[in-house]
Design a protein around this motif. Structure first.
Motif, short mmCIF file in Angstrom:
data_model
loop_
_atom_site.label_atom_id
_atom_site.label_comp_id
_atom_site.label_asym_id
_atom_site.label_seq_id
_atom_site.Cartn_x
_atom_site.Cartn_y
_atom_site.Cartn_z
N ASP A 242 61.47 32.48 -61.72
CA ASP A 242 62.62 31.56 -61.59
C ASP A 242 62.95 31.58 -60.15
O ASP A 242 62.55 32.46 -59.59
N HIS A 243 63.49 30.59 -59.82
CA HIS A 243 64.07 30.19 -58.68
C HIS A 243 65.14 29.21 -58.67
O HIS A 243 64.92 28.15 -59.57
N GLU A 244 65.82 29.05 -57.43
CA GLU A 244 67.03 28.11 -57.41
C GLU A 244 66.49 26.69 -57.22
O GLU A 244 67.25 25.88 -57.17
N ALA B 294 65.92 23.70 -61.96
CA ALA B 294 66.21 24.96 -61.19
C ALA B 294 66.63 26.32 -62.24
O ALA B 294 67.15 25.91 -63.19
N ASN B 295 66.07 27.39 -61.81
CA ASN B 295 66.25 28.60 -62.52
C ASN B 295 65.73 28.55 -63.96
O ASN B 295 65.99 29.57 -64.89
N GLU B 296 64.71 27.67 -64.18
CA GLU B 296 64.02 27.87 -65.58
C GLU B 296 62.82 28.69 -65.32
O GLU B 296 62.00 28.44 -64.52
N THR B 297 62.74 29.62 -66.17
CA THR B 297 61.56 30.81 -66.07
C THR B 297 60.51 29.99 -66.47
O THR B 297 60.27 29.33 -67.39
#
Length: 115
Positions: A46-48, A81-84
């Motif tokens: 995931d990432h911002e 954002a932040n969704e694996t």
């Protein structure tokens, strides 16, 4: 205007055959062209950044913790954002895609990444 000739763009190969090319972008957004060989999958991550993944050639399967979708040519998917997630090429042909990230990012995401 800041043109980025494809053959002169920054290129990174996180794994054999999985090539990413950094295209035009800024702090607000970035474009990464990529190719994935048959049978390849990125690791779950995931990432911002919000991400739009657009399939340009072949098929790409995008898998999240809750769902999966297979993209055909010109299909796209939005990842929050932040969704694996991970992106796979389950086909027998090379797949090519374009990722758009907001805010923009550089290859440090992969090069500085801890497993």
């Amino acid at each position: 205007m800041k043109p980025v000739p494809f053959d002169e763009a920054e290129t990174y190969e996180p794994e054999d055959g999985w090539r990413r090319v950094s295209m035009a972008g800024s702090d607000q957004f970035s474009f990464e062209w990529f190719e994935k060989p048959p049978g390849h999958s990125s690791p779950m991550h995931d990432h911002e950044n919000e991400q739009v993944c657009l399939c340009l050639e072949g098929e790409l399967t995008v898998v999240t913790e809750e769902d999966s979708v297979t993209l055909q040519e010109n299909d796209s998917v939005l990842l929050e954002a932040n969704e694996t997630h991970r992106v796979e090429n389950d086909g027998e042909e090379l797949a090519v895609g374009l990722d758009v990230f907001a805010p923009g990012r550089d290859f440090d995401f992969w090069t500085d990444r801890e497993e």
